[in-house]
Scaffold this motif. Structure first.
Motif, mmCIF file in Angstrom:
data_model
loop_
_atom_site.group_PDB
_atom_site.id
_atom_site.type_symbol
_atom_site.label_atom_id
_atom_site.label_comp_id
_atom_site.label_asym_id
_atom_site.label_seq_id
_atom_site.Cartn_x
_atom_site.Cartn_y
_atom_site.Cartn_z
ATOM 1 N N ILE A 1 -34.923 -36.784 24.834
ATOM 2 C CA ILE A 1 -34.169 -36.999 26.068
ATOM 3 C C ILE A 1 -33.670 -38.436 26.133
ATOM 4 C CG2 ILE A 1 -34.409 -37.228 28.586
ATOM 5 C CD1 ILE A 1 -36.198 -34.723 28.496
ATOM 6 N N GLU A 2 -34.554 -39.367 25.857
ATOM 7 C CA GLU A 2 -34.196 -40.779 25.921
ATOM 8 C C GLU A 2 -33.059 -41.109 24.946
ATOM 9 O OE1 GLU A 2 -36.411 -45.123 25.875
ATOM 10 O OE2 GLU A 2 -37.493 -43.378 25.136
ATOM 11 N N ALA A 3 -33.130 -40.584 23.738
ATOM 12 C CA ALA A 3 -32.089 -40.849 22.739
ATOM 13 C C ALA A 3 -30.745 -40.279 23.187
ATOM 14 C CB ALA A 3 -32.490 -40.252 21.392
ATOM 15 N N ARG A 4 -30.757 -39.089 23.759
ATOM 16 C CA ARG A 4 -29.501 -38.477 24.205
ATOM 17 C C ARG A 4 -28.911 -39.239 25.392
ATOM 18 N NH1 ARG A 4 -32.284 -33.721 22.321
ATOM 19 N NH2 ARG A 4 -31.037 -32.867 20.622
ATOM 20 N N ALA A 5 -29.745 -39.685 26.307
ATOM 21 C CA ALA A 5 -29.264 -40.439 27.469
ATOM 22 C C ALA A 5 -28.707 -41.792 27.039
ATOM 23 C CB ALA A 5 -30.382 -40.623 28.483
#
Length: 182
Positions: free
Chosen positions: A144-148
């Motif tokens: 999630i963090e990487a996509r955001a």
């Protein structure tokens, strides 16, 4: 192969002390494979867009689990750039997977809103939650963090023990990243 490996591991006992760790990795690999399989098999995301894909995912999960998922849309009446749609869809998959696997949720609320070229995702479940102060680990959170971060999006994940998990994301959508609804 992954389920068979997990079963064999569970049957082998815990002589090395590493089995719980290996089982955790296998569970995460199973979830990722399941998510990937679902998104590739349906083709709904590429063909009909984010709203249809999330609605399809919601229906699929509700038919397989005893859980209520409420999904709403406010202002997102056109398609957005396909790479953004894919990443938002995968974030929702990660959140749903965590709610089902770890959270023991019975109700999940997903809201997508497009206001003034900002896409907002609000996600909330009524599961077991977690202590925000504690290190909350898992590949799902890193994904999630990487996509955001890919879109310089603002996001916030909060958990309260016994009161569920809440996630908010705000992503700027440039005018050339929207596609008129067909």
């Amino acid at each position: 192969l992954l389920p068979a490996t997990k079963y064999a591991l569970e049957q082998s006992g815990n002589s090395s002390g590493q089995i719980p760790k290996v089982e955790k990795f296998l569970d995460e690999a199973l979830d990722e494979a399941r998510n990937l399989s679902h998104s590739l098999a349906s083709g709904v995301l590429a063909k009909f867009g984010l709203l249809a894909a999330v609605s399809d995912l919601k229906d699929s999960i509700q038919s397989d689990h005893e859980i209520e998922i409420q999904f709403s849309n406010n202002g997102l009446d056109q398609r957005i750039d396909s790479s953004i749609e894919i990443d938002i869809y995968r974030i929702i998959q990660e959140l749903l997977s965590n709610s089902l696997k770890q959270g023991n949720a019975s109700l999940i609320v997903i809201e997508l809103t497009l206001i003034d070229n900002q896409l907002q995702l609000h996600y909330k479940d009524d599961g077991v939650g977690f202590k925000t102060e504690q290190e909350y680990e898992g590949i799902w959170l890193r994904n999630i963090e990487a996509r955001a971060k890919k879109y310089n999006a603002d996001f916030n994940l909060q958990g309260k023990v016994g009161k569920g998990t809440e996630f908010n994301l705000i992503l700027d959508i440039l005018p050339d990243e929207t596609i008129a609804a067909s």
